[in-house]
Scaffold this motif. Sequence first.
Motif, PDB file in Angstrom:
ATOM      1  N   SER A  36     -11.797  27.028 -20.677  1.00 34.47           N
ATOM      2  CA  SER A  36     -11.903  27.944 -21.599  1.00 34.47           C
ATOM      3  C   SER A  36     -11.883  27.282 -23.215  1.00 34.47           C
ATOM      4  CB  SER A  36     -10.175  29.095 -21.755  1.00 34.47           C
ATOM      5  OG  SER A  36     -11.014  29.321 -22.991  1.00 34.47           O
ATOM      6  N   ARG A  37     -12.701  27.560 -23.506  1.00 33.42           N
ATOM      7  CA  ARG A  37     -13.020  27.150 -25.205  1.00 33.42           C
ATOM      8  C   ARG A  37     -12.705  27.480 -25.813  1.00 33.42           C
ATOM      9  NH1 ARG A  37     -19.673  26.348 -26.526  1.00 33.42           N
ATOM     10  NH2 ARG A  37     -19.209  23.932 -27.252  1.00 33.42           N
ATOM     11  N   PRO A  38     -12.139  28.767 -26.041  1.00 36.88           N
ATOM     12  CA  PRO A  38     -11.729  28.962 -27.411  1.00 36.88           C
ATOM     13  C   PRO A  38     -10.608  28.904 -26.940  1.00 36.88           C
ATOM     14  CG  PRO A  38     -13.209  31.050 -26.285  1.00 36.88           C
ATOM     15  CD  PRO A  38     -13.176  29.469 -25.476  1.00 36.88           C
ATOM     16  N   LYS A  39      -9.666  28.480 -25.804  1.00 38.22           N
ATOM     17  CA  LYS A  39      -8.564  28.407 -25.428  1.00 38.22           C
ATOM     18  C   LYS A  39      -8.330  27.088 -26.000  1.00 38.22           C
ATOM     19  CE  LYS A  39      -6.767  32.185 -23.145  1.00 38.22           C
ATOM     20  NZ  LYS A  39      -6.111  32.637 -23.682  1.00 38.22           N
ATOM     21  N   GLY A  40      -9.660  25.384 -25.927  1.00 36.74           N
ATOM     22  CA  GLY A  40      -9.489  24.575 -26.393  1.00 36.74           C
ATOM     23  C   GLY A  40      -8.821  24.271 -27.640  1.00 36.74           C
ATOM     24  N   PHE A  41      -9.957  25.317 -28.209  1.00 39.75           N
ATOM     25  CA  PHE A  41     -10.174  25.254 -30.424  1.00 39.75           C
ATOM     26  C   PHE A  41      -9.002  25.872 -30.159  1.00 39.75           C
ATOM     27  CE2 PHE A  41     -15.043  25.705 -29.685  1.00 39.75           C
ATOM     28  CZ  PHE A  41     -14.718  24.406 -30.469  1.00 39.75           C
ATOM     29  N   ILE A  42      -8.385  26.600 -29.841  1.00 41.63           N
ATOM     30  CA  ILE A  42      -6.231  27.040 -30.480  1.00 41.63           C
ATOM     31  C   ILE A  42      -5.809  25.485 -30.383  1.00 41.63           C
ATOM     32  CG2 ILE A  42      -4.479  28.153 -30.007  1.00 41.63           C
ATOM     33  CD1 ILE A  42      -6.548  30.606 -28.464  1.00 41.63           C
ATOM     34  N   VAL A  43      -5.740  24.909 -28.925  1.00 41.67           N
ATOM     35  CA  VAL A  43      -4.734  23.607 -28.782  1.00 41.67           C
ATOM     36  C   VAL A  43      -5.558  22.582 -29.668  1.00 41.67           C
ATOM     37  CG1 VAL A  43      -4.126  21.618 -27.255  1.00 41.67           C
ATOM     38  CG2 VAL A  43      -4.683  24.702 -26.358  1.00 41.67           C
ATOM     39  N   ALA A  44      -6.401  22.245 -29.798  1.00 44.56           N
ATOM     40  CA  ALA A  44      -7.272  21.819 -30.445  1.00 44.56           C
ATOM     41  C   ALA A  44      -6.560  22.041 -31.989  1.00 44.56           C
ATOM     42  CB  ALA A  44      -8.942  21.419 -30.832  1.00 44.56           C
ATOM     43  N   ALA A  45      -6.786  22.648 -32.595  1.00 42.28           N
ATOM     44  CA  ALA A  45      -5.964  23.243 -33.882  1.00 42.28           C
ATOM     45  C   ALA A  45      -4.960  23.020 -34.366  1.00 42.28           C
ATOM     46  CB  ALA A  45      -6.363  24.557 -34.274  1.00 42.28           C
ATOM     47  N   SER A  46      -4.139  23.449 -32.889  1.00 45.42           N
ATOM     48  CA  SER A  46      -3.040  22.755 -33.651  1.00 45.42           C
ATOM     49  C   SER A  46      -2.090  21.818 -33.374  1.00 45.42           C
ATOM     50  CB  SER A  46      -2.139  23.730 -31.795  1.00 45.42           C
ATOM     51  OG  SER A  46      -2.010  22.832 -30.894  1.00 45.42           O
ATOM     52  N   PHE A  47      -2.968  20.719 -33.677  1.00 48.67           N
ATOM     53  CA  PHE A  47      -2.594  19.846 -33.662  1.00 48.67           C
ATOM     54  C   PHE A  47      -2.436  18.866 -35.361  1.00 48.67           C
ATOM     55  CE2 PHE A  47      -4.544  18.217 -29.519  1.00 48.67           C
ATOM     56  CZ  PHE A  47      -3.597  18.200 -28.895  1.00 48.67           C
ATOM     57  N   TRP A  48      -3.279  19.543 -36.589  1.00 50.81           N
ATOM     58  CA  TRP A  48      -3.359  19.476 -37.521  1.00 50.81           C
ATOM     59  C   TRP A  48      -2.298  19.695 -38.435  1.00 50.81           C
ATOM     60  CZ3 TRP A  48      -2.450  22.205 -41.393  1.00 50.81           C
ATOM     61  CH2 TRP A  48      -2.955  23.665 -41.609  1.00 50.81           C
ATOM     62  N   PRO A  49      -1.261  21.054 -37.970  1.00 51.91           N
ATOM     63  CA  PRO A  49      -0.363  21.043 -38.159  1.00 51.91           C
ATOM     64  C   PRO A  49       0.567  19.899 -38.757  1.00 51.91           C
ATOM     65  CG  PRO A  49      -0.664  23.219 -37.542  1.00 51.91           C
ATOM     66  CD  PRO A  49      -1.468  21.697 -36.867  1.00 51.91           C
ATOM     67  N   ALA A  50       1.176  18.992 -36.859  1.00 51.69           N
ATOM     68  CA  ALA A  50       1.972  18.538 -36.316  1.00 51.69           C
ATOM     69  C   ALA A  50       1.724  17.359 -37.485  1.00 51.69           C
ATOM     70  CB  ALA A  50       2.068  18.468 -35.050  1.00 51.69           C
ATOM     71  N   LYS A 113       0.959  30.628 -27.392  1.00 52.80           N
ATOM     72  CA  LYS A 113       1.987  29.805 -26.889  1.00 52.80           C
ATOM     73  C   LYS A 113       1.247  28.118 -26.913  1.00 52.80           C
ATOM     74  CE  LYS A 113       4.995  32.452 -24.076  1.00 52.80           C
ATOM     75  NZ  LYS A 113       5.556  33.265 -22.698  1.00 52.80           N
ATOM     76  N   LEU A 114      -0.308  28.864 -26.828  1.00 49.61           N
ATOM     77  CA  LEU A 114      -0.809  27.598 -26.656  1.00 49.61           C
ATOM     78  C   LEU A 114      -0.824  26.762 -27.969  1.00 49.61           C
ATOM     79  CD1 LEU A 114      -4.015  28.728 -25.179  1.00 49.61           C
ATOM     80  CD2 LEU A 114      -3.617  27.483 -24.246  1.00 49.61           C
ATOM     81  N   PHE A 115      -1.219  27.518 -29.612  1.00 48.88           N
ATOM     82  CA  PHE A 115      -0.371  26.412 -30.477  1.00 48.88           C
ATOM     83  C   PHE A 115       0.706  26.053 -29.725  1.00 48.88           C
ATOM     84  CE2 PHE A 115       0.416  26.618 -35.286  1.00 48.88           C
ATOM     85  CZ  PHE A 115      -1.145  26.067 -35.293  1.00 48.88           C
ATOM     86  N   VAL A 116       1.544  26.697 -30.002  1.00 45.04           N
ATOM     87  CA  VAL A 116       2.838  25.808 -29.395  1.00 45.04           C
ATOM     88  C   VAL A 116       2.445  24.728 -28.997  1.00 45.04           C
ATOM     89  CG1 VAL A 116       5.169  26.723 -28.994  1.00 45.04           C
ATOM     90  CG2 VAL A 116       4.146  28.011 -30.819  1.00 45.04           C
ATOM     91  N   THR A 117       2.923  24.864 -27.756  1.00 46.48           N
ATOM     92  CA  THR A 117       2.806  23.568 -26.357  1.00 46.48           C
ATOM     93  C   THR A 117       1.361  22.729 -27.646  1.00 46.48           C
ATOM     94  OG1 THR A 117       2.241  25.733 -24.820  1.00 46.48           O
ATOM     95  CG2 THR A 117       1.715  22.928 -24.351  1.00 46.48           C
ATOM     96  N   GLY A 118       0.485  22.215 -28.126  1.00 49.67           N
ATOM     97  CA  GLY A 118       0.054  21.815 -28.354  1.00 49.67           C
ATOM     98  C   GLY A 118       0.274  20.813 -29.469  1.00 49.67           C
ATOM     99  N   PHE A 119       1.183  22.114 -30.873  1.00 48.37           N
ATOM    100  CA  PHE A 119       2.183  21.276 -32.027  1.00 48.37           C
ATOM    101  C   PHE A 119       3.332  20.790 -31.279  1.00 48.37           C
ATOM    102  CE2 PHE A 119       5.534  22.095 -34.205  1.00 48.37           C
ATOM    103  CZ  PHE A 119       4.800  21.698 -35.675  1.00 48.37           C
TER     104      PHE A 119
END
Length: 133
Positions: A36-50, A113-119
């Motif tokens: 899922s491309r949109p969900k992949g973007f959500i996971v990738a976006a979660s990396f910058w805060p960390a 939850k996707l964002f938190v997982t990536g974070f």
Amino acid sequence: MTDVAHVLSLLAVAHLLSVMTPGANLALVMSTAMRSRPKGFIVAASFWPAGAFWAAMGLAGMGEVMRNAPAIELALRVACGCYLLFLGQRLLRNAWKGRGLPVAAPLDMSNGKLFVTGFLTNLLNARVIAYYA
């Protein structure tokens, strides 16, 4: 080359090598985005805060704190190690059950939850911590 330019060029090379080397972050983003491309973007976006958190900690002198307070360093190592053990346990459990690699976040997870997982994956990634410390 001035000292500042030399240091910045070394940092740029270290950063490029770190980004180009596959790791947990890349595996999580790619396997999620392939489904899922949109969900992949959500996971990738979660990396910058960390990353921003670890950059702030590095600027605040976290490396020096860890050198002078071994208990904090040990606690951080244990937390990162426990997370890696958790990921390894998931991999082995699903391999024994024949379900394949569970690297990707399940698609039925909410965006939060996707964002938190990536974070958490980036926050507890030892390579990221070593880079910024």
